[in-house]
Design a protein around this motif. Structure first.
Motif: not given
Length: 75
Positions: A1-2, A14-16, A20-21
């Motif tokens: 995580m950033i 992939k999590c991002s 978003r989807q």
């Protein structure tokens, strides 16, 4: 995580994309639930069905005459 300079956290990779989807799907559902969204969706569907009705993908078979008489050719 950033973590950005404003203190917000962001997923990476992939999590991002998955997040978003999900957010986009939720936004689409909210829009489709509104009066304007339902009206415009119905209009798009009407135009789509009209285009499908006009589209011809192949030609039909030529009409055949079922009782043609063939003559024998003598040599």
């Amino acid at each position: 995580m950033i973590i950005c300079s404003h203190g917000n956290s962001y997923c990476s990779g992939k999590c991002s994309a998955q997040s978003r989807q999900e957010k986009q799907r939720e936004a689409c559902d909210r829009y489709q639930s509104s009066s304007k969204g339902r009206h415009l969706h119905a209009l798009r569907q009407r135009h789509y069905r009209q285009r499908k009705k006009e589209k011809v993908t192949h030609q039909g078979s030529p009409g055949l005459v079922p009782y043609d008489l063939l003559t024998e050719v003598s040599q």
